[in-house]
Design a protein around this motif. Structure first.
Motif, short mmCIF file in Angstrom:
data_model
loop_
_atom_site.label_atom_id
_atom_site.label_comp_id
_atom_site.label_asym_id
_atom_site.label_seq_id
_atom_site.Cartn_x
_atom_site.Cartn_y
_atom_site.Cartn_z
N GLY A 67 0.84 -1.19 0.00
CA GLY A 67 0.00 0.00 0.00
C GLY A 67 0.87 1.24 0.00
N ALA A 68 0.59 2.14 0.91
CA ALA A 68 1.37 3.38 1.01
C ALA A 68 2.74 3.08 1.62
CB ALA A 68 0.63 4.38 1.90
N ALA A 69 3.69 3.98 1.37
CA ALA A 69 5.03 3.85 1.96
C ALA A 69 4.96 4.26 3.43
CB ALA A 69 6.02 4.74 1.22
N PRO A 70 5.43 3.41 4.36
CA PRO A 70 5.47 3.81 5.77
C PRO A 70 6.45 4.96 5.98
CG PRO A 70 6.17 1.51 5.48
CD PRO A 70 5.95 2.09 4.14
N THR A 71 6.27 5.68 7.07
CA THR A 71 7.15 6.80 7.39
C THR A 71 7.74 6.62 8.78
OG1 THR A 71 5.36 8.13 8.33
CG2 THR A 71 5.81 8.40 5.97
N ASP A 72 8.73 7.44 9.10
CA ASP A 72 9.30 7.54 10.44
C ASP A 72 9.79 6.20 10.98
OD1 ASP A 72 8.59 10.49 11.38
OD2 ASP A 72 6.87 9.72 10.28
N LEU A 73 10.54 5.43 10.20
CA LEU A 73 11.07 4.15 10.66
C LEU A 73 11.98 4.38 11.86
CD1 LEU A 73 10.02 3.54 7.77
CD2 LEU A 73 11.93 1.97 7.52
N SER A 74 11.70 3.69 12.97
CA SER A 74 12.44 3.84 14.21
C SER A 74 12.68 2.47 14.82
CB SER A 74 11.65 4.69 15.22
OG SER A 74 11.43 5.98 14.71
N VAL A 75 13.80 2.32 15.51
CA VAL A 75 14.15 1.04 16.13
C VAL A 75 14.12 1.21 17.64
CG1 VAL A 75 15.92 -0.73 16.36
CG2 VAL A 75 15.58 0.42 14.15
N LEU A 76 13.46 0.26 18.32
CA LEU A 76 13.40 0.25 19.77
C LEU A 76 13.39 -1.20 20.24
CD1 LEU A 76 13.04 2.06 22.35
CD2 LEU A 76 10.60 1.54 22.15
N ASN A 77 14.30 -1.54 21.13
CA ASN A 77 14.36 -2.87 21.73
C ASN A 77 14.34 -4.00 20.69
OD1 ASN A 77 14.34 -1.66 24.28
ND2 ASN A 77 12.11 -1.65 24.34
N GLY A 78 15.12 -3.84 19.63
CA GLY A 78 15.26 -4.90 18.64
C GLY A 78 14.07 -5.08 17.72
N ARG A 79 13.19 -4.11 17.65
CA ARG A 79 12.03 -4.18 16.75
C ARG A 79 11.94 -2.89 15.95
NH1 ARG A 79 8.08 -8.15 17.44
NH2 ARG A 79 6.64 -6.88 16.23
N LEU A 80 11.32 -3.00 14.80
CA LEU A 80 11.06 -1.83 13.97
C LEU A 80 9.69 -1.28 14.33
CD1 LEU A 80 11.89 -0.08 11.44
CD2 LEU A 80 10.28 -1.54 10.19
N TYR A 81 9.60 0.02 14.46
CA TYR A 81 8.33 0.73 14.63
C TYR A 81 8.25 1.77 13.53
CZ TYR A 81 7.99 -1.54 19.11
OH TYR A 81 7.91 -2.49 20.10
N PHE A 82 7.04 2.03 13.06
CA PHE A 82 6.86 2.99 11.98
C PHE A 82 5.42 3.48 11.96
CE2 PHE A 82 6.15 -1.29 10.45
CZ PHE A 82 5.00 -1.21 9.67
N LEU A 83 5.20 4.52 11.20
CA LEU A 83 3.86 5.06 11.02
C LEU A 83 3.35 4.64 9.65
CD1 LEU A 83 4.36 8.62 12.51
CD2 LEU A 83 3.50 6.56 13.64
N TYR A 84 2.10 4.18 9.62
CA TYR A 84 1.48 3.72 8.39
C TYR A 84 0.03 4.18 8.39
CZ TYR A 84 0.13 0.51 4.64
OH TYR A 84 -0.33 -0.03 3.47
N ASN A 85 -0.31 5.01 7.44
CA ASN A 85 -1.66 5.58 7.36
C ASN A 85 -2.11 6.20 8.68
OD1 ASN A 85 -1.97 4.90 4.65
ND2 ASN A 85 -2.76 2.88 5.13
N GLY A 86 -1.19 6.89 9.36
CA GLY A 86 -1.52 7.61 10.58
C GLY A 86 -1.55 6.78 11.84
N SER A 87 -1.24 5.50 11.75
CA SER A 87 -1.25 4.59 12.91
C SER A 87 0.18 4.15 13.24
CB SER A 87 -2.11 3.35 12.64
OG SER A 87 -3.45 3.70 12.45
N LEU A 88 0.40 3.75 14.50
CA LEU A 88 1.69 3.21 14.94
C LEU A 88 1.71 1.71 14.69
CD1 LEU A 88 4.41 3.52 16.41
CD2 LEU A 88 3.15 3.24 18.57
N TRP A 89 2.73 1.24 13.98
CA TRP A 89 2.89 -0.17 13.63
C TRP A 89 4.24 -0.67 14.13
CZ3 TRP A 89 0.21 -3.43 9.86
CH2 TRP A 89 -1.01 -2.91 9.44
N THR A 90 4.40 -2.01 14.14
CA THR A 90 5.66 -2.65 14.46
C THR A 90 5.89 -3.83 13.53
OG1 THR A 90 7.03 -3.58 16.24
CG2 THR A 90 4.71 -4.23 16.20
N SER A 91 7.16 -4.25 13.41
CA SER A 91 7.49 -5.44 12.63
C SER A 91 8.69 -6.14 13.23
CB SER A 91 7.79 -5.08 11.18
OG SER A 91 8.09 -6.26 10.44
N ASP A 92 8.64 -7.47 13.21
CA ASP A 92 9.79 -8.28 13.62
C ASP A 92 10.50 -8.86 12.39
OD1 ASP A 92 8.09 -10.28 12.71
OD2 ASP A 92 8.01 -11.36 14.62
N GLY A 93 10.08 -8.43 11.19
CA GLY A 93 10.70 -8.91 9.95
C GLY A 93 9.92 -10.00 9.26
#
Length: 186
Positions: A67-93
């Motif tokens: 879909g849309a490109a996520p923004t504000d990729l940030s790393v905290l405690n070994g996980r990726l966090y980012f903003l996607y369509n105005g919401s806070l998301w996370t990914s472990d890969g």
């Protein structure tokens, strides 16, 4: 000429530099990156827009979120966090480990500081203010109401330094002021 951004990998030599493509051979026009362990996360815009992950080889490069490109990729405690369509998301890969942390419509300015994530968000009762998250839905809330009332402080310029977050807030009467927010005062 070619004007799209392309993602390249390099070991610093001409022979060790190559364009990273998806496992299907498609070019990836990245707008930002983040590294977590041995995983490279890419925010891709244009064709194939969304969140991608790679170990640096095209064979292992896969799309996690379309879909849309996520923004504000940030790393905290070994996980990726980012903003996607105005919401806070996370990914472990993994596709299964890519999920919403906090649903919203207007989160912006995601920044990791200390053991927390900070972002700005507007709420009808308090206006645009600074929010904080520990990476869970239950641990996501307004951090500080810098300018009480429904107008908000329009917090911006979030900057992490030495485990604290510094940001600029606006007071409609007195102008801008700077605030430091660490884990002891929110």
């Amino acid at each position: 000429g070619h004007t799209d951004n392309q993602t390249w990998i390099s070991d610093g030599t001409l022979g060790g530099s190559y364009e990273l493509s998806s496992s299907a051979g498609a070019s990836l026009g990245s707008q930002s990156f983040a590294v977590v362990g041995n995983m490279l996360f890419l925010s891709v815009q244009g064709a194939g827009a969304g969140l991608w992950v790679s170990d640096g080889t095209s064979a292992s490069t896969e799309q996690l979120l379309a879909g849309a490109a996520p923004t504000d990729l940030s790393v905290l405690n070994g996980r990726l966090y980012f903003l996607y369509n105005g919401s806070l998301w996370t990914s472990d890969g993994t596709v299964a480990g890519t999920q919403t942390v906090y649903a919203g419509t207007d989160a912006a300015n995601l920044t990791a500081a200390g053991s927390s994530l900070f972002f700005t968000r507007s709420d009808p009762a308090t206006g645009s203010e600074l929010w904080v998250s520990d990476g869970t839905a239950a641990g996501t809330h307004e951090a500080v109401d810098a300018y009480p009332g429904h107008n908000g402080s329009f917090s911006n310029d979030l900057t992490a330094s030495n485990g604290a977050l510094y940001f600029v807030a606006q007071d409609p009467i007195g102008g801008e002021f700077r605030i430091c927010c660490d884990e002891q005062n929110y």
